[in-house]
Design a protein around this motif. Structure first.
Motif, mmCIF file in Angstrom:
data_model
loop_
_atom_site.group_PDB
_atom_site.id
_atom_site.type_symbol
_atom_site.label_atom_id
_atom_site.label_comp_id
_atom_site.label_asym_id
_atom_site.label_seq_id
_atom_site.Cartn_x
_atom_site.Cartn_y
_atom_site.Cartn_z
ATOM 1 N N ARG A 12 -1.379 3.011 -8.004
ATOM 2 C CA ARG A 12 -2.390 3.101 -6.927
ATOM 3 C C ARG A 12 -3.513 2.092 -7.169
ATOM 4 O O ARG A 12 -3.953 1.398 -6.255
ATOM 5 C CB ARG A 12 -2.983 4.509 -6.856
ATOM 6 C CG ARG A 12 -2.163 5.469 -6.067
ATOM 7 C CD ARG A 12 -2.968 6.750 -5.801
ATOM 8 N NE ARG A 12 -2.152 7.869 -6.237
ATOM 9 C CZ ARG A 12 -2.474 8.737 -7.184
ATOM 10 N NH1 ARG A 12 -3.630 8.672 -7.794
ATOM 11 N NH2 ARG A 12 -1.651 9.695 -7.507
ATOM 12 N N ARG A 13 -3.977 2.019 -8.421
ATOM 13 C CA ARG A 13 -5.064 1.089 -8.763
ATOM 14 C C ARG A 13 -4.619 -0.365 -8.581
ATOM 15 O O ARG A 13 -5.383 -1.187 -8.075
ATOM 16 C CB ARG A 13 -5.537 1.331 -10.194
ATOM 17 C CG ARG A 13 -6.609 0.381 -10.662
ATOM 18 C CD ARG A 13 -7.926 0.574 -9.917
ATOM 19 N NE ARG A 13 -8.914 -0.376 -10.435
ATOM 20 C CZ ARG A 13 -9.790 -1.029 -9.688
ATOM 21 N NH1 ARG A 13 -9.854 -0.803 -8.378
ATOM 22 N NH2 ARG A 13 -10.635 -1.869 -10.215
ATOM 23 N N GLU A 25 -4.882 -1.211 -5.082
ATOM 24 C CA GLU A 25 -6.286 -1.461 -4.730
ATOM 25 C C GLU A 25 -6.735 -2.851 -5.166
ATOM 26 O O GLU A 25 -7.524 -3.498 -4.499
ATOM 27 C CB GLU A 25 -7.202 -0.432 -5.406
ATOM 28 C CG GLU A 25 -7.108 0.957 -4.870
ATOM 29 C CD GLU A 25 -7.898 1.945 -5.732
ATOM 30 O OE1 GLU A 25 -7.761 3.140 -5.474
ATOM 31 O OE2 GLU A 25 -8.630 1.518 -6.650
ATOM 32 N N ASP A 71 0.853 -1.191 0.000
ATOM 33 C CA ASP A 71 0.000 0.000 0.000
ATOM 34 C C ASP A 71 0.889 1.241 0.000
ATOM 35 O O ASP A 71 0.950 1.968 0.996
ATOM 36 C CB ASP A 71 -0.919 -0.032 1.229
ATOM 37 C CG ASP A 71 -1.969 1.055 1.192
ATOM 38 O OD1 ASP A 71 -2.291 1.542 0.082
ATOM 39 O OD2 ASP A 71 -2.440 1.427 2.271
ATOM 40 N N GLU A 113 -7.795 -10.370 -5.097
ATOM 41 C CA GLU A 113 -8.037 -9.226 -5.949
ATOM 42 C C GLU A 113 -9.463 -8.706 -5.820
ATOM 43 O O GLU A 113 -10.422 -9.457 -5.745
ATOM 44 C CB GLU A 113 -7.770 -9.695 -7.371
ATOM 45 C CG GLU A 113 -7.888 -8.668 -8.420
ATOM 46 C CD GLU A 113 -7.493 -9.295 -9.751
ATOM 47 O OE1 GLU A 113 -8.131 -8.933 -10.728
ATOM 48 O OE2 GLU A 113 -6.578 -10.119 -9.800
ATOM 49 N N GLU A 114 -9.576 -7.352 -5.824
ATOM 50 C CA GLU A 114 -10.899 -6.731 -5.838
ATOM 51 C C GLU A 114 -11.455 -6.795 -7.245
ATOM 52 O O GLU A 114 -10.731 -6.961 -8.199
ATOM 53 C CB GLU A 114 -10.787 -5.256 -5.422
ATOM 54 C CG GLU A 114 -10.411 -5.066 -3.983
ATOM 55 C CD GLU A 114 -10.273 -3.590 -3.656
ATOM 56 O OE1 GLU A 114 -10.657 -2.738 -4.476
ATOM 57 O OE2 GLU A 114 -9.775 -3.297 -2.576
#
Length: 174
Positions: free
Chosen positions: A159-160, A163, A131, A172-173
């Protein structure tokens, strides 16, 4: 195993290594660079060579998970190690890695020449710093040069990718 190349009358060496999870081998002169082994002998042309001085980072691959400049490393030095190129970042079924997906979503690809080096560098960065702050992202990619427009979309992509859980395979999102 040592030998002499008939074409160049140069001593050659058998190099065996694991590339993208596959055991590979080639007979090369001692002066052959890892980038040339990957591109010319193994036909993995995703690794790009930009400056040939290790400055631009286009040739970055992962050696046992750590980013290295393949244009500065002799192929014989990589013998016995595990190499991951940009071709090895996706899942075996072709599903993009979170880092690849984030670069696509956030337009971090730009012209694409430097992209393989960025993708390998960011994969290692997020494994070490899952992060990252913007400062850590900028520092983390500072060894890779993009000659297009700038780094805003690259930073946004990192950044993505964070996330998406780039450092946590399987979490994973969507």
């Amino acid at each position: 195993m040592e030998g002499i190349s008939a074409e160049t009358a140069e001593e050659t060496f058998e190099v065996e290594l694991t590339v993208n999870g596959v055991h590979r081998g080639a007979r090369v002169p001692a002066r052959r660079l890892l980038s040339d082994l990957l591109r010319h002998d193994l036909r993995l042309t995703g690794t790009h060579v930009g400056c040939e001085h290790g400055v631009c980072g286009c040739c970055t691959v992962l050696l046992d998970g750590e980013p290295v400049r393949s244009c500065l490393m002799f192929a014989v030095t990589a013998a016995g190690h595990e190499i991951t190129t940009v071709e090895g970042l996706a899942a075996p079924d072709g599903t993009m890695s979170p880092v690849q997906r984030a670069f696509q979503e956030c337009h971090g690809l730009q012209c694409g020449f430097c992209t393989p080096g960025f993708l390998c560098t960011v994969t290692a960065l997020l494994r070490e710093t899952p992060d990252p702050t913007d400062e850590e992202i900028v520092e983390g990619v500072s060894g890779n040069l993009c000659r297009c427009t700038g780094y805003q979309n690259i930073v946004k992509s990192v950044r993505r990718a964070a996330e998406l859980g780039a450092s946590r395979p399987g979490e994973e999102e969507s």
